[in-house]
Design a protein around this motif. Structure first.
Motif, PDB file in Angstrom:
ATOM      1  N   LEU A 173       0.833  -1.218   0.000  1.00  0.00           N
ATOM      2  CA  LEU A 173       0.000   0.000   0.000  1.00  0.00           C
ATOM      3  C   LEU A 173       0.859   1.257   0.000  1.00  0.00           C
ATOM      4  N   SER A 176       1.963   2.464  -3.361  1.00  0.00           N
ATOM      5  CA  SER A 176       0.914   2.666  -4.382  1.00  0.00           C
ATOM      6  C   SER A 176       1.297   3.737  -5.409  1.00  0.00           C
ATOM      7  N   HIS A 198      -0.378   2.184  -8.389  1.00  0.00           N
ATOM      8  CA  HIS A 198      -0.381   0.718  -8.315  1.00  0.00           C
ATOM      9  C   HIS A 198      -1.383   0.175  -7.296  1.00  0.00           C
ATOM     10  N   PRO A 199      -2.284  -0.699  -7.679  1.00  0.00           N
ATOM     11  CA  PRO A 199      -3.124  -1.387  -6.685  1.00  0.00           C
ATOM     12  C   PRO A 199      -2.227  -2.270  -5.840  1.00  0.00           C
ATOM     13  N   ALA A 200      -2.601  -2.494  -4.576  1.00  0.00           N
ATOM     14  CA  ALA A 200      -1.835  -3.415  -3.724  1.00  0.00           C
ATOM     15  C   ALA A 200      -2.143  -4.844  -4.138  1.00  0.00           C
ATOM     16  N   GLY A 211      -6.365  -1.644  -2.555  1.00  0.00           N
ATOM     17  CA  GLY A 211      -5.553  -0.476  -2.883  1.00  0.00           C
ATOM     18  C   GLY A 211      -6.025   0.119  -4.197  1.00  0.00           C
ATOM     19  N   PRO A 212      -5.346   1.143  -4.799  1.00  0.00           N
ATOM     20  CA  PRO A 212      -4.181   1.802  -4.190  1.00  0.00           C
ATOM     21  C   PRO A 212      -4.535   2.645  -2.966  1.00  0.00           C
ATOM     22  N   HIS A 465       6.335  -2.411  -6.362  1.00  0.00           N
ATOM     23  CA  HIS A 465       5.583  -2.580  -7.617  1.00  0.00           C
ATOM     24  C   HIS A 465       6.510  -2.332  -8.799  1.00  0.00           C
TER      25      HIS A 465
END
Ligand SMILES: Cc1cc2nc3c(=O)[nH]c(=O)nc-3n(C[C@H](O)[C@H](O)[C@H](O)COP(=O)(O)O)c2cc1C
Length: 485
Positions: A173, A176, A198-200, A211-212, A465
């Motif tokens: 997270l 993100s 970035h989504p988790a 997320g993100p 990420h």
């Protein structure tokens, strides 16, 4: 008080020193010492004053423990736990009061939510300019369960499975917002680059989170994580994920073995063993002379409420437990005894091994030896058994000797300094022991950087990420090598 500019001895990492804040004192009777802070209604001012004093002395951080329940049982053994300021609130407050010192808050993973904790921690890290640390614990207080709507406190494996996931989710997270995700170009009207947000996408059992995160990446990349615990699973969390290990070490020999083991196991996990800093708590009781320090210790001992008889039924140190405790320690039954009567050399000679260890502890902390001008009283045995910390009683030079020996022979990187009571004892440490350590080249004379990671000599981790994008294989355990701070 100004700190001057030369740093610790070349080639040696300076000792890490943090103030472990306990408002009404870390010694059970500390709040009763004349002039000591004893009323939690005034905690805000004491937190402010203590943090500014610690920062003026150049300490690496101020550290807030946590406990998720209270009750009358805490009155005698841990009064500082009874009513206290919540740690994340304390560090948020200090982010605006201080400018350089690190701010470490304890959070209990067993009762935390990843998204909420990621938001709060990323926010405080940004508000403080990169000075937040989190001490992740899983909790030993069964009453915490009912305070969070649960039937029971989870067992050890459950707690640590959850804690490991929480840490992995936090790091996903926090990362993100990749570099360049926020564009904020007023000309073009482009505010963000969605390819870098970035989504988790964390699929855990205990902390699944999409997320993100809706807070920018922390200034420190990942907020430095401390872990304090005692079990084998606790050690595994240290070896695989913690940046600092807070270990309750009781003697120099064990310390050397424990610190070696932590570094060896961390290396076995593919980590740089020196990226795991090992800290242990110490409780100094300081006097201008050794005799003065002993007298302060003796007075604190006299203020601990123990008695051979029933203690008017209140929990804490009931007489029955005191008597039973003592008989168990010395290995023979005691008729009703006068707490302030002297322990004769004959009695002492008949003590069990546990009793002799306790006599050594009393001598280390107070110079008291049966049959000498500073005799041992039954009270000394009982109270010193009940105070579990590494207590070191002496002058600033003697306390500096103790810290130096644990740093050199014990292999610890640093110390959480507990203060018996808040009043002059903290200043005696910051204005007596710190200059002593600086004169020996063991503690730096100024903050070399602006963040907690720079104080601790920790590198800033890459964005997991974006690390993933460079390496097609999934990052099994999002712990990444760091880049220079
Ligand atoms: C030096 C030290 C300080 C600790 N401080 C806290 C604390 O503030 N709050 C807490 O819940 N647990 C604290 N603990 C950790 C508890 O002991 C731990 O959460 C509990 O024992 C459960 O972990 P375990 O099963 O590994 O023992 C501390 C432990 C150590 C060694």
């Amino acid at each position: 008080m100004e700190t001057t500019t030369t740093d610790a001895a070349p080639g040696r990492a300076p000792i890490i020193i943090g103030a472990m804040f306990r408002a009404v004192g870390a010694y059970p009777s500390g709040w009763r010492y004349p002039g000591a802070h004893h009323d939690p209604h005034q905690d805000a001012e004491v937190i402010r004053a203590t943090a500014l004093e610690a920062e003026a002395a150049g300490l690496d951080y101020i550290f807030f423990g946590d406990w998720l329940a209270t009750g009358p049982d805490l009155e005698f053994r841990d009064p500082y736990l009874a009513a206290r300021i919540e740690p994340l609130s304390a560090v948020g407050f200090l982010a605006g009061v201080t400018s350089r010192i690190g701010l470490i808050a304890t959070v209990n993973a067993t009762y935390s939510d990843a998204y909420t904790l990621a938001r709060i921690s990323a926010s405080v890290d940004r508000l403080s300019g990169g000075r937040l640390g989190l001490n992740i614990v899983t909790g030993a207080e069964p009453r915490a369960a009912a305070n969070h709507g649960r039937d029971a406190h989870w067992g050890n494996d459950h707690r640590y499975d959850s804690a490991e996931e929480l840490i992995d989710a936090l790091r996903l997270l926090w990362d993100s917002w990749g570099d360049g995700a926020l564009v904020a170009d007023q000309e073009s009207g482009v505010y963000l680059d969605p390819t870098k947000l970035h989504p988790a996408g964390f699929q855990g059992t205990h902390h699944p989170v999409a997320g993100p995160l809706n807070v920018l990446r922390p200034v420190q990349g990942h907020v430095p994580l401390v872990h304090a615990g005692t079990s084998a699973r606790s050690r595994r969390l240290v070896h695989t994920r913690a940046d600092l290990a807070l270990l309750g070490l009781t003697n120099l020999t064990d310390a050397a073995a424990e610190t070696d083991a932590v570094r060896r196991e961390a290396a076995a996990q593919g980590r740089d063993p020196h990226e795991v800093k090992i800290i242990t708590p110490v409780l100094p009781i300081l006097g201008g002379t050794l005799e003065e320090a002993w007298a302060i210790h003796d007075f604190l001992v006299s203020l601990v409420p123990v008695s051979p008889g029933p203690h008017d039924g209140r929990e804490g140190f009931p007489g029955t437990r005191s008597l039973a405790v003592l008989e168990g320690l010395i290995g023979f039954p005691l008729a009703a005894f006068d707490l302030d009567a002297e322990v004769s050399p004959e009695d002492a000679g008949a003590f069990s091994r546990g009793g002799h260890r306790l006599l050594q502890l009393v001598e280390q902390r107070s110079g008291r030896v049966p049959g000498t001008h500073r005799p041992v009283r039954w009270r000394d045995l009982l109270v010193n058994h009940l105070v579990p910390y590494n207590v070191v009683v002496g002058t600033p030079a003697l306390v500096a000797d103790y810290l130096q020996s644990w740093h050199e022979a014990g292999g610890v990187d640093g110390f959480n300094i507990l203060t018996p009571y808040l009043g002059d004892q903290f200043e005696r440490f910051t204005r007596g022991v710190i200059p002593e350590l600086q004169a020996r080249g063991l503690f730096r004379r100024s903050y070399s950087g602006a963040t907690l990671r720079s104080h601790l000599g920790l590198t800033v981790p890459e964005n997991v990420h974006e690390q993933k994008r460079e390496q097609p294989a999934a990052v099994a355990n999002p712990i990444s090598a760091g880049t220079p701070v």
